[in-house]
Design a protein around this motif. Structure first.
Motif, PDB file in Angstrom:
ATOM      1  N   TRP C 202     -47.922   8.610  26.682  1.00 50.11           N
ATOM      2  CA  TRP C 202     -46.617   9.188  26.349  1.00 50.11           C
ATOM      3  C   TRP C 202     -45.510   8.176  26.533  1.00 50.11           C
ATOM      4  O   TRP C 202     -44.576   8.092  25.739  1.00 50.11           O
ATOM      5  N   ARG C 203     -45.645   7.377  27.623  1.00 43.67           N
ATOM      6  CA  ARG C 203     -44.658   6.329  27.850  1.00 43.67           C
ATOM      7  C   ARG C 203     -44.654   5.333  26.703  1.00 43.67           C
ATOM      8  O   ARG C 203     -43.597   4.912  26.230  1.00 43.67           O
ATOM      9  N   ILE C 204     -45.861   4.962  26.283  1.00 41.47           N
ATOM     10  CA  ILE C 204     -45.963   4.011  25.179  1.00 41.47           C
ATOM     11  C   ILE C 204     -45.317   4.599  23.937  1.00 41.47           C
ATOM     12  O   ILE C 204     -44.601   3.936  23.206  1.00 41.47           O
ATOM     13  N   LEU C 205     -45.565   5.863  23.730  1.00 36.77           N
ATOM     14  CA  LEU C 205     -44.986   6.532  22.571  1.00 36.77           C
ATOM     15  C   LEU C 205     -43.468   6.483  22.637  1.00 36.77           C
ATOM     16  O   LEU C 205     -42.784   6.073  21.709  1.00 36.77           O
ATOM     17  N   TRP C 206     -42.973   6.889  23.793  1.00 36.82           N
ATOM     18  CA  TRP C 206     -41.518   7.033  23.925  1.00 36.82           C
ATOM     19  C   TRP C 206     -40.807   5.689  23.898  1.00 36.82           C
ATOM     20  O   TRP C 206     -39.775   5.525  23.242  1.00 36.82           O
ATOM     21  N   LYS C 207     -41.346   4.724  24.640  1.00 39.43           N
ATOM     22  CA  LYS C 207     -40.619   3.474  24.802  1.00 39.43           C
ATOM     23  C   LYS C 207     -40.938   2.413  23.762  1.00 39.43           C
ATOM     24  O   LYS C 207     -40.176   1.469  23.588  1.00 39.43           O
ATOM     25  N   LEU C 208     -42.041   2.547  23.097  1.00 40.85           N
ATOM     26  CA  LEU C 208     -42.418   1.491  22.163  1.00 40.85           C
ATOM     27  C   LEU C 208     -42.528   1.986  20.735  1.00 40.85           C
ATOM     28  O   LEU C 208     -41.837   1.517  19.851  1.00 40.85           O
ATOM     29  N   ARG C 209     -43.392   2.967  20.526  1.00 41.17           N
ATOM     30  CA  ARG C 209     -43.683   3.351  19.145  1.00 41.17           C
ATOM     31  C   ARG C 209     -42.492   4.000  18.461  1.00 41.17           C
ATOM     32  O   ARG C 209     -42.196   3.710  17.308  1.00 41.17           O
ATOM     33  N   ILE C 210     -41.838   4.908  19.185  1.00 38.86           N
ATOM     34  CA  ILE C 210     -40.730   5.613  18.544  1.00 38.86           C
ATOM     35  C   ILE C 210     -39.585   4.660  18.198  1.00 38.86           C
ATOM     36  O   ILE C 210     -39.098   4.667  17.062  1.00 38.86           O
ATOM     37  N   PRO C 211     -39.146   3.817  19.139  1.00 36.23           N
ATOM     38  CA  PRO C 211     -38.120   2.852  18.727  1.00 36.23           C
ATOM     39  C   PRO C 211     -38.581   1.954  17.574  1.00 36.23           C
ATOM     40  O   PRO C 211     -37.795   1.614  16.701  1.00 36.23           O
ATOM     41  N   ALA C 212     -39.877   1.593  17.585  1.00 35.58           N
ATOM     42  CA  ALA C 212     -40.378   0.733  16.505  1.00 35.58           C
ATOM     43  C   ALA C 212     -40.332   1.442  15.169  1.00 35.58           C
ATOM     44  O   ALA C 212     -40.286   0.802  14.118  1.00 35.58           O
ATOM     45  N   SER C 213     -40.341   2.765  15.212  1.00 39.86           N
ATOM     46  CA  SER C 213     -40.389   3.501  13.950  1.00 39.86           C
ATOM     47  C   SER C 213     -39.012   3.730  13.345  1.00 39.86           C
ATOM     48  O   SER C 213     -38.911   4.212  12.222  1.00 39.86           O
ATOM     49  N   PHE C 214     -37.950   3.387  14.089  1.00 40.25           N
ATOM     50  CA  PHE C 214     -36.615   3.709  13.584  1.00 40.25           C
ATOM     51  C   PHE C 214     -36.268   3.119  12.225  1.00 40.25           C
ATOM     52  O   PHE C 214     -35.736   3.812  11.365  1.00 40.25           O
ATOM     53  N   PRO C 215     -36.574   1.832  11.977  1.00 39.53           N
ATOM     54  CA  PRO C 215     -36.265   1.323  10.633  1.00 39.53           C
ATOM     55  C   PRO C 215     -36.954   2.124   9.544  1.00 39.53           C
ATOM     56  O   PRO C 215     -36.357   2.437   8.510  1.00 39.53           O
ATOM     57  N   PHE C 216     -38.226   2.480   9.784  1.00 36.70           N
ATOM     58  CA  PHE C 216     -38.958   3.259   8.796  1.00 36.70           C
ATOM     59  C   PHE C 216     -38.349   4.650   8.669  1.00 36.70           C
ATOM     60  O   PHE C 216     -38.236   5.206   7.572  1.00 36.70           O
ATOM     61  N   LEU C 217     -37.968   5.214   9.833  1.00 35.94           N
ATOM     62  CA  LEU C 217     -37.383   6.554   9.822  1.00 35.94           C
ATOM     63  C   LEU C 217     -36.139   6.575   8.963  1.00 35.94           C
ATOM     64  O   LEU C 217     -35.932   7.476   8.143  1.00 35.94           O
ATOM     65  N   PHE C 218     -35.292   5.571   9.150  1.00 37.06           N
ATOM     66  CA  PHE C 218     -34.048   5.583   8.394  1.00 37.06           C
ATOM     67  C   PHE C 218     -34.258   5.358   6.911  1.00 37.06           C
ATOM     68  O   PHE C 218     -33.532   5.907   6.088  1.00 37.06           O
ATOM     69  N   THR C 219     -35.233   4.530   6.568  1.00 36.30           N
ATOM     70  CA  THR C 219     -35.556   4.408   5.147  1.00 36.30           C
ATOM     71  C   THR C 219     -35.911   5.771   4.587  1.00 36.30           C
ATOM     72  O   THR C 219     -35.453   6.173   3.520  1.00 36.30           O
ATOM     73  N   ALA C 220     -36.733   6.513   5.348  1.00 34.01           N
ATOM     74  CA  ALA C 220     -37.134   7.835   4.902  1.00 34.01           C
ATOM     75  C   ALA C 220     -35.935   8.766   4.812  1.00 34.01           C
ATOM     76  O   ALA C 220     -35.810   9.541   3.859  1.00 34.01           O
ATOM     77  N   LEU C 221     -35.041   8.676   5.798  1.00 38.53           N
ATOM     78  CA  LEU C 221     -33.889   9.576   5.783  1.00 38.53           C
ATOM     79  C   LEU C 221     -33.004   9.311   4.576  1.00 38.53           C
ATOM     80  O   LEU C 221     -32.422  10.233   4.009  1.00 38.53           O
ATOM     81  N   LYS C 222     -32.927   8.035   4.181  1.00 41.97           N
ATOM     82  CA  LYS C 222     -32.119   7.733   3.001  1.00 41.97           C
ATOM     83  C   LYS C 222     -32.736   8.345   1.746  1.00 41.97           C
ATOM     84  O   LYS C 222     -32.042   8.756   0.837  1.00 41.97           O
ATOM     85  N   ILE C 223     -34.034   8.381   1.708  1.00 39.08           N
ATOM     86  CA  ILE C 223     -34.701   9.021   0.574  1.00 39.08           C
ATOM     87  C   ILE C 223     -34.588  10.531   0.691  1.00 39.08           C
ATOM     88  O   ILE C 223     -34.413  11.244  -0.300  1.00 39.08           O
TER      89      ILE C 223
END
Lengths: 273, 275, 297
Positions: C202-223
């Motif tokens: 869960w820590r890995i998810l919260w501190k690493l994976r989720i922040p790493a996903s932000f650029p992808f998330l925002f690309t998706a949000l723009k679409i």
């Protein structure tokens, strides 16, 4: 890109390769079977009203009974989707090639391409109906083409312009001109992006065709079928038509995915991992 | 190949990058004679890769002149007078080994038969016969570089430019590739300009080592390597080998190479050349 | 509707500062102006040459651009309010539904992606259906969603709640796909580093994976942002909602013969709404996400 040791592509038996592919699909198949069973069970057990969610068995029965008209409607709509797909993708690829060549032009237009993508397609349907006539296939093809155009343009352009600088330097060292660079480097390296966009385009084209038909169309069309049967409270038929539309979309997508697999056997994404 | 002209003649060359207003090279004078193996060594950002690219007419100099084979660098490029090898092999995934090596030949308009013969010769030269139909990802790093070298030499250019070609390889593969490269050089008799980070490599391979200072890049000194030719793996154990290494190291220190901050000039010339 | 599974997040070159931003805006206006000129030129040519392919060119199929814009400042019907007032009200109404749908869809999409990222088995089982869900023509399902959802909502939401759900349906898909890719994009060595710190899953998810996903998330949000607007308009149709843009489109479609400019003007406003949503998300991205510049040619 440094791989330690030589990787030999397993020239295993065809059976082994297919076998591994089939195993990958087992979870999805399991979910499908469980999903349908649960659906059937819920509808019967909770006595859910027909018009919300007919039982799968009822839908399948209707699919079989009305198979001829559904098949005809499916073909009618699919030709619209296919036509729109071909027109939209061709124009988009040509535009992408032009914009990749004249880079500053491309940069100026990019925000527009992305913003134009934001225009609700609903706005186009009445207009294309006015232009081409609501009963004609062309009005729906136009919608499909418009829907498809921008995603394919944006992705293809991205693929054409995402080349490593050293690749370009290498070609310059061979005194290659812009056209050669295009032909030999940019276009092949853009193929993964192109196929990604084409796959999305298949689904969008189908949706465009069906949505376009919903507004006003020939009676032979699938969208019309859906709307009409829903209006007449024949929900099993409406769902059956929806299933046909969905299956056509999936088949269209899969055929492009197959072409991708065959032509791009060299690409990392299709290698074993 | 003209006989008494230098293979590469650099006069009073300077390069200033507009973006960042960086003076990358400062009044470089250098002559490379035909058949020489010259290494360029220096700290990161000293301009050695930039210098190599200017020789190849991939970057324009701000001041000064570069002659390659007696012609302007631009003409030399159009005449395909050199082959270039990068640190990254830059092979095309969608082409087999054979087609990768044949690329410059296709561009030069060679017919099929001639291409096939030459590619086979090149594969023999780099000892990769049997790997014709392989794709780049099926080869190790060292093998990919060998393909890259085969491609660079396929049209027998008189000059070979190499930008840290073995930098991404491990030490043992690197030594092996060094031996290979010397063998190939002796067979083809081309002139080589070789950019490297490794003192040992530069001494082993070269007839002369040009040591560059930290940015702005100037020539801090040139070491004549008088180890006997042809060189072999045993050359590394020669006493004079260690002396030459010390000699190069002293020149590097003189050019402040050993206490210079690390810089990377790649984004500068990528942006400048609009690549 | 727009592309879903992009190969990589779309990164525009970051121009810092006011001057480049103004220059970009100026360039966009220039392109818009050129577009209008081309429209008028094609119309002029088409009428002179009496073109009928691909479609007949006349005052009905191609009104003048200035007429379209001008129509906004005419009354929408005899003695009625100005068209632009009517349309802006409708747009605001639709925007409310779209915003709700966007937030709902983004949240659901993100949650699904997080769940799927933790299990390859779940991915194999469910992803094909998530993809297939988008092949179902939303327009066909919309009436059924409305009938099913509306009775379950509190009084205040009853009118447009179902529309928000339909809007969310179109929103969640790009968010799911791109976020999933983003969650899986963390460098394996970064994951190993976290493990060396005895971080649990869960820590890995919260501190690493989720922040790493932000650029992808925002690309998706723009679409997804404009998709939410499309969903809202589609959703209004079976809900028989007159107050939104769908109602306006249907209305002016009926009156096309007498006043084609009105429908075009409506479309301009609808387009502007979609673009507005996109721009808002793009601005949020500029503020919230820092990305390394790319090194490509």
């Amino acid at each position: 890109m440094s791989v330690q040791g030589v990787v030999v592509v397993p020239r295993g038996t065809l059976g082994a390769r297919v076998g591994r592919g089939v195993v990958d699909w087992i979870p999805a198949a399991a979910v499908l079977v469980l999903g349908i069973l649960a659906w059937e069970g819920l509808v019967r057990g909770l006595d859910i009203q027909r018009f919300l969610l007919p039982a799968p068995s009822a839908i399948l029965d209707t699919l079989w009974e009305r198979r001829e008209e559904l098949q005809a409607a499916g073909i009618y709509t699919f030709t619209e989707a296919l036509g729109g797909f071909v027109i939209g993708c061709t124009l988009a690829v040509l535009a992408a090639i032009v914009l990749a060549r004249f880079r500053s032009f491309g940069r100026a237009l990019m925000p527009f391409a992305i913003a134009a993508n934001a225009v609700p397609i609903i706005a186009f349907a009445p207009i294309t109906n006015q232009w081409f006539g609501p009963l004609e296939k062309t009005s729906k093809m136009a919608i499909a083409a418009i829907l498809v155009f921008f995603p394919v343009l944006v992705n293809t352009l991205r693929g054409l312009t995402s080349v490593r600088p050293q690749s370009i330097e290498l070609m310059r060292s061979y005194a290659a001109g812009e056209i050669e660079i295009f032909r030999r480097v940019r276009i092949p390296s853009s193929l993964p992006y192109l196929f990604s966009a084409l796959k999305v385009a298949t689904v969008l084209a189908m949706i465009g065709a069906v949505v376009g038909e919903y507004f006003l169309s020939s009676q032979e069309a699938l969208g019309f079928q859906i709307r009409n049967s829903a209006a007449l409270f024949q929900f099993e038929l409406a769902w059956a038509a929806i299933v046909v539309a969905s299956v056509l979309g999936i088949l269209f997508y899969s055929s492009v995915a197959l072409v991708e697999r065959l032509t791009m056997s060299w690409h990392p994404s299709s290698r074993a991992d | 190949m003209t006989t008494d002209a230098a293979a590469v003649s650099i006069t009073d060359l300077s390069k200033r990058f507009v973006r960042g207003d960086v003076l990358a090279l400062d009044r470089i004078d250098l002559d490379v004679q035909p058949g020489e193996f010259v290494s360029l060594i220096g700290p990161s950002g000293c301009g050695k890769s930039t210098l190599l690219r200017i020789i190849g007419d991939l970057i324009r100099p701000s001041e000064g002149a570069v002659l390659v084979n007696g012609k302007s660098a631009h003409q030399a490029r159009l005449d395909r007078d050199y082959g270039i090898v990068f640190q990254d092999a830059v092979l095309y995934d969608w082409r087999t080994v054979v087609k990768n090596i044949a690329l410059p030949l296709e561009l030069a308009g060679w017919d099929r038969k001639r291409r096939d013969t030459r590619v086979r010769e090149m594969l023999e030269l780099v000892e990769l016969t049997g790997f014709e139909k392989h794709h780049p990802w099926q080869l190790s790093g060292g093998m990919q570089q060998r393909v890259s070298i085969a491609r660079a030499l396929s049209f027998s250019p008189p000059l070979l430019l190499m930008d840290e070609p073995f930098g991404a390889l491990d030490e043992m593969t690197r030594e092996r590739m060094n031996n290979e490269l010397l063998r190939i050089w002796q067979e083809t008799l081309s002139t080589v300009v070789f950019v490297t980070h490794s003192i040992a490599e530069s001494v082993f391979l070269s007839t002369r080592v040009v040591v560059m200072s930290a940015r702005p890049g100037r020539i801090a000194g040139i070491a004549e390597i008088d180890l006997p030719q042809p060189r072999s793996p045993e050359t590394r154990e020669d006493a004079r080998f260690a002396d030459h290494i010390t000699q190069v190291r002293r020149l590097l220190r003189k050019g402040h190479a050993l206490d210079a901050p690390e810089e990377d000039e790649t984004p500068l010339y990528v942006a400048e050349e609009g690549l | 509707m727009s592309s879903a599974a992009v190969a990589r997040p779309i990164v525009e070159p970051r121009s810092v500062g006011l001057l480049p931003a103004l220059r970009n805006a100026g360039l966009s206006l220039l392109v818009l102006a050129v577009g209008c000129v081309l429209w008028e030129a094609y119309k002029w040519l088409g009428e002179r040459l009496e073109l009928t392919r691909p479609f007949p060119v006349n005052g009905r199929t191609m009104p003048h651009v200035y007429d379209m814009v001008g129509q906004l400042f005419e009354p929408s019907r005899r003695n009625g309010p100005l068209l632009i007032d009517v349309l802006l009200d409708a747009a605001a109404f639709t925007a409310k539904e779209a915003a709700a749908g966007f937030l709902l869809g983004a949240a659901v999409g993100f949650a699904i992606a997080v769940v799927l990222s933790e299990s390859k088995l779940l991915q194999r089982g469910f992803l094909p259906y998530i993809v297939a869900s988008q092949t179902i023509p939303i327009l066909a399902i919309a009436p059924m969603v409305v009938i099913w959802v509306s009775p379950k909502l509190p009084e205040s939401l009853a009118g447009w709640g179902a529309v928000a759900v339909i809007s969310a349906y179109l929103t969640f898909f790009p968010v799911t796909i791109n976020t999933l890719r983003g969650l899986q994009s963390a460098d394996p060595r970064a994951v190993e580093l976290m493990r060396s710190y005895a971080a649990n899953r869960w820590r890995i998810l919260w501190k690493l994976r989720i922040p790493a996903s932000f650029p992808f998330l925002f690309t998706a949000l723009k679409i997804a942002a404009p998709a939410a607007v499309v969903g809202a308009i589609i959703g209004e149709l079976p809900s028989s909602i007159q107050d939104g843009l769908a109602g306006a489109i249907l209305n002016f479609n009926q009156y096309y013969i007498t006043s084609p400019e009105s429908l075009w003007a409506t479309n301009i406003i609808a387009a502007a709404l979609g673009i507005l949503f996109f721009v808002v998300v793009a601005l949020a991205e500029r503020l919230l996400v820092r990305r390394a510049p790319e090194n490509v040619a």
